[in-house]
Enzyme design. Structure first.
Site, PDB file in Angstrom:
ATOM      1  N   GLU A  79      66.418  32.486  35.650  1.00  0.00           N
ATOM      2  CA  GLU A  79      66.945  32.950  34.362  1.00  0.00           C
ATOM      3  C   GLU A  79      66.203  32.308  33.180  1.00  0.00           C
ATOM      4  O   GLU A  79      66.083  32.906  32.120  1.00  0.00           O
ATOM      5  CB  GLU A  79      68.467  32.726  34.261  1.00  0.00           C
ATOM      6  N   TRP A  80      65.703  31.114  33.406  1.00  0.00           N
ATOM      7  CA  TRP A  80      64.922  30.416  32.369  1.00  0.00           C
ATOM      8  C   TRP A  80      63.656  31.217  32.032  1.00  0.00           C
ATOM      9  O   TRP A  80      63.331  31.450  30.876  1.00  0.00           O
ATOM     10  CB  TRP A  80      64.571  29.034  32.918  1.00  0.00           C
TER      11      TRP A  80
ATOM     12  N   GLY B 214      36.517  40.616  44.358  1.00  0.00           N
ATOM     13  CA  GLY B 214      37.407  41.134  45.403  1.00  0.00           C
ATOM     14  C   GLY B 214      38.491  42.063  44.921  1.00  0.00           C
ATOM     15  O   GLY B 214      38.617  43.182  45.399  1.00  0.00           O
TER      16      GLY B 214
ATOM     17  N   ARG C 289      55.360  31.155  34.147  1.00  0.00           N
ATOM     18  CA  ARG C 289      54.845  31.648  35.408  1.00  0.00           C
ATOM     19  C   ARG C 289      55.346  30.816  36.587  1.00  0.00           C
ATOM     20  O   ARG C 289      55.209  29.596  36.619  1.00  0.00           O
ATOM     21  CB  ARG C 289      53.328  31.669  35.418  1.00  0.00           C
TER      22      ARG C 289
ATOM     23  N   GLU D 203      41.037  21.594  43.609  1.00  0.00           N
ATOM     24  CA  GLU D 203      42.376  21.181  43.190  1.00  0.00           C
ATOM     25  C   GLU D 203      43.023  20.198  44.145  1.00  0.00           C
ATOM     26  O   GLU D 203      43.864  19.412  43.746  1.00  0.00           O
ATOM     27  CB  GLU D 203      43.326  22.367  43.203  1.00  0.00           C
TER      28      GLU D 203
ATOM     29  N   HIS E 130      39.348  36.529  31.910  1.00  0.00           N
ATOM     30  CA  HIS E 130      40.686  36.141  31.464  1.00  0.00           C
ATOM     31  C   HIS E 130      41.152  36.858  30.209  1.00  0.00           C
ATOM     32  O   HIS E 130      42.267  36.659  29.769  1.00  0.00           O
ATOM     33  CB  HIS E 130      40.767  34.626  31.288  1.00  0.00           C
TER      34      HIS E 130
ATOM     35  N   CYS F 253      35.808  35.993  38.198  1.00  0.00           N
ATOM     36  CA  CYS F 253      36.890  35.923  39.186  1.00  0.00           C
ATOM     37  C   CYS F 253      37.353  37.344  39.496  1.00  0.00           C
ATOM     38  O   CYS F 253      36.756  38.315  39.018  1.00  0.00           O
ATOM     39  CB  CYS F 253      38.026  35.075  38.607  1.00  0.00           C
TER      40      CYS F 253
END
Ligand code: GLN
Ligand code: ZN
EC number: 2.1.1.14
Length: 763
Positions: A18-19, A434, A517, A607, A696, A728
């Site tokens: 809900e946030w 891709g 997100r 990462e 982007h 990307c």
């Protein structure tokens, strides 16, 4: 006196996200600021109430955010990027979100990974910084909890040393000066909190687990001495997490009331330090013992035994037990999960269930409940451990005999000769990464199919139409190596999670990735293996439509592992190799079905780097091995591609080379040439495509720009190994802009190509 229970932070997103929904409604202008604030308050209070009802003694306040806690802290102290500064004394809500997300003509703040988690924070930008206490938000939130719920909360603040260490723009000296200026502002915050009645304060300084040189140690000494002098009676807990504390002996002597340590992700180091060096007997130890980053129930008996060992060093009245880190990194509650196999489901614990474990453990250790309750609790974990899911013989046999699976190919140069002969691609071959646009229609059809409104055949039919359309488009544009477009995939990890055995996809297992997100990482609960091919159908269909090569498209083992919740009963290296063996089978299947180029994406490789330098080498070694295990089953004439979407890879370039992929594509546009520079020193010889345009934004790049980008790359890379591709995948872009951008890209490649051919011909 007895052991206390505590929490470090609670997920923001809510049981039903809900946030997130509220944020997005507000951004879309569909609700007013008043409604937004009022609804947010409800969410915030409900999270506090839950912790209160469970019986947590030290409930964190101030951890709640409308976007990100690093951003909140920077703004609180007036550290606002210059381009967003206004004359207003207060930051408006609109201003706040603009700093995070950008606005017309003003680029958004940079965002980067919060230590080694998959959460991203907003990087504070220091430029003519004039720190000032804009708003004591922790105080406001502290008072709110007290007045509305009667909670005497534990305010949480990101500490000044970590705040500056995570910022960009200032060198060490200027950072030092800024730190001096920040200390009185932090003190003011602390004093107001003390006046308002706060007893415990959690100051997060996770930078303490990463790297502490003499200079930084000195900073810690000065800052915390100043805090102590100003608020000697306030109980400050210096909180660390994600790894073991550096400079243990010196840090535990700082004048604070307590030290918070992570006993889950520290490879046993924290306990080893406690045992060798002891612990000051005037301090409290906040022991992070419930895993705040994974989703399994704990073995409470083992945890209790661990605390007993600890209590030989730190007496029980000075012990606090808590999760290893903020629960921000796990989903909210198991309450609404259904579809799971019950054996798996019973062994899972999300944030709420983890808090219940803290309480169970505290009560048991304080002798308020009998052992029996603990034994019963632990049973579900054991049941899963002994279940067939975790004891698949053929997987375990394969793992015990890994050397049977060759992981080395013949020399790359030899392979290149074979590949050149096989495809005879032009100089500067063009391709994409891709995915093609996941339009509304694509998502709608998938949803319908999931709901059963579309039969498998109908859905497959739809996918075929999309593939067909895009093969045609790619041919029209004149690309050299084509892709099928990944229309069948929601997410590059979830897709494989749904297909592989040993994986489960939860219904509500969302965690915040950045801003609004959220991602839903798959759960690896058992031995991983491949039951049937996962991508062969679509790829083979695409290849049947064209004479040009179509790349098979897979996600690599390191990325699948790093973006999933993994089982914790075996070594993560074993899980990694199980995934690698499955991908290897898929690679083999694609090859057998006539696919000659196969791309195995590893965007999460960098990462996953450990926080501590000394662990880097073994991580990279395992990652490289897993990639090679996945990709080395193929014949010499098959071409292996890989893709990575990040720019800072100077420090791991050798590992990337060691992957031994025939062709690699890497994001470049946002690194402002830094990446290209690293090739001045490193002689890379295999196929490589440095993304020539940024995907982007919806902007279509110009021909000149593309020529420039290609030229710049060719200054350091041999044109005979260079590929031309975007940064990307294109799944977030629209159809028209994608086609327009790719057209310009192919035009630029062709222009450069004829120039190169002309020069070659004349020399
Ligand atoms: N093949 C994937 C795509 O194009 C790669 C995505 C990624 O690098 N994150 O979408
Ligand atoms: Zn990428």
């Amino acid at each position: 006196m007895s052991i206390k229970s505590s929490n470090l932070g609670y997920p923001r997103i809510g049981e039903n996200r809900e946030w997130k929904k509220l944020l997005e409604l507000f951004w879309a202008g569909e609700i007013t600021e008043e409604t937004f604030e009022a609804e947010m308050e409800k969410i915030r209070l409900s999270h506090l109430r839950k912790q209160q009802e469970k019986g947590i003694e030290l409930i964190p306040v101030g951890d709640f955010s409308y976007y990100d806690h690093v951003l909140d802290t920077a703004i609180m102290f007036g550290l606002i990027p210059k381009r967003f500064k206004t004359d207003e004394k207060k930051i408006s809500l609109q201003n706040y979100f603009e700093i995070a997300r950008g606005s017309k003509g003003k680029v958004a703040s940079e965002m980067t990974k919060w230590f080694n988690t998959n959460y991203h924070y907003i990087v504070p930008e220091l430029e003519e910084a004039q720190p000032i206490l804009l708003e004591n938000r922790v105080l406001t939130l502290y008072k709110e909890a007290k007045e509305k719920l009667g909670i005497n909360g534990k305010p949480v603040i990101l500490g000044p040393v970590t705040l500056l260490a995570l910022s960009k723009g200032y060198d060490e000296q200027k950072q030092g000066e800024l730190l001096q200026a920040l200390v009185p502002l932090y003190i003011e915050v602390l004093q107001r909190l003390e006046e308002a009645g706060a007893e415990w304060i959690q100051i997060d300084e996770p930078i303490l687990v990463k790297y502490v040189d003499d200079n930084r140690l000195q900073q810690f000494k000065e800052v915390y001495a100043a805090f102590h002098q100003a608020v000697p009676n306030l109980k400050l807990i210096l909180q660390t997490y994600f790894e073991s504390l550096e400079r243990y002996e010196e840090i535990v002597q700082l004048p604070v009331a307590g030290i918070g340590l992570d006993f889950v992700h520290d490879s046993g180091q924290n306990m080893a330090h406690l045992q060798s060096f002891g612990f000051p007997n005037d301090k409290v130890l906040a022991a992070g013992i419930i895993d705040g980053r994974n989703i399994w129930k704990s073995n409470v008996q083992e945890k209790a035994a661990f605390i007993e060992t600890l209590s030989n060093i730190v007496s029980k009245d000075r012990l606090i037990i808590q999760p290893s880190n903020s629960l921000l990194h796990v989903p909210v509650t198991m309450k609404n999960e259904s579809a799971f196999d019950t054996i798996v489901k019973d062994a899972l614990a999300f944030a709420d269930e983890k808090l219940a474990e803290i309480i169970l453990l505290t009560k048991y250790l304080n002798q308020e409940i009998p052992l029996n309750e603990v034994i019963n609790y632990d049973r579900s974990v054991q049941t899963l451990n002994h279940s067939s899911f975790r004891n698949v013989k053929h997987v375990q046999d394969a793992l015990a005999n890994l050397s049977q699976y060759p992981s080395v190919r013949i020399a790359a140069a030899k392979r290149k000769e074979l590949h050149d002969e096989r495809w005879n691609l032009p100089t500067l071959p063009t391709t994409t990464i891709g995915s093609f646009p996941q339009t509304k229609e694509v998502r709608q059809q998938r949803l319908k199919w999931r709901k059963g409104e579309l039969s498998d055949e109908q859905y497959e039919q739809f996918l075929h139409v999309e593939i067909n359309k895009w093969i045609f488009i790619q041919e029209e544009i004149g690309l050299d190596v084509l892709v099928h477009g990944e229309f069948e995939r929601t997410d590059m990890v979830e897709f494989f999670g749904e297909k592989l055995e040993g994986f489960a996809v939860t219904k509500f297992g969302w965690v915040q990735s950045y801003g609004s997100r959220c991602v839903k990482p798959p759960v690896i609960y058992g031995d991983v293996f491949l039951k049937e091919p996962m991508t062969v159908k679509e790829t083979v269909y695409a290849q049947s439509l064209t004479k040009k090569p179509v790349k098979g498209m897979l996600t690599g083992p390191v990325t699948i592992l790093n973006w999933s919740f993994i089982r914790d009963d075996i070594d993560s290296a074993d899980v990694l190799n199980q995934i690698a063996l499955s991908i290897r089978q898929e690679v083999t299947a694609l090859e057998k079905n006539g696919i000659g180029m196969i791309q195995v994406d590893e965007p999460a490789l960098r990462e996953g780097l450990p926080l501590k330098q000394e662990k880097t080498e073994s991580y990279l070694k395992a990652a490289v091995y897993a990639f090679k295990l996945s990709t080395s089953s193929v014949k010499d004439e098959t071409q292996i591609h890989t893709h990575m979407c990040y720019s800072h890879f100077e420090d791991i370039i050798e590992a990337i080379d060691a992957l031994d992929a025939d062709v690699i594509s890497i994001e470049t546009s946002r690194s402002h040439g830094e990446l290209i520079k690293s090739f001045e020193d490193y002689h890379y010889q295999k196929g490589i495509g440095l993304g020539v345009y940024d995907i982007h934004s919806p902007r279509v790049p110009t021909f000149e720009e593309l020529m420039q980008n290609i030229d710049r790359a060719l200054q350091v890379l041999d044109y005979r190994i260079f590929w031309v591709n975007p940064d990307c995948g294109l799944k977030t872009r629209g159809k028209e802009e994608t086609i327009a951008a790719l057209k310009v890209m192919v035009e630029a490649a062709k222009a450069k190509r004829s120039l190169l051919n002309y020069i070659q011909y004349n020399s």
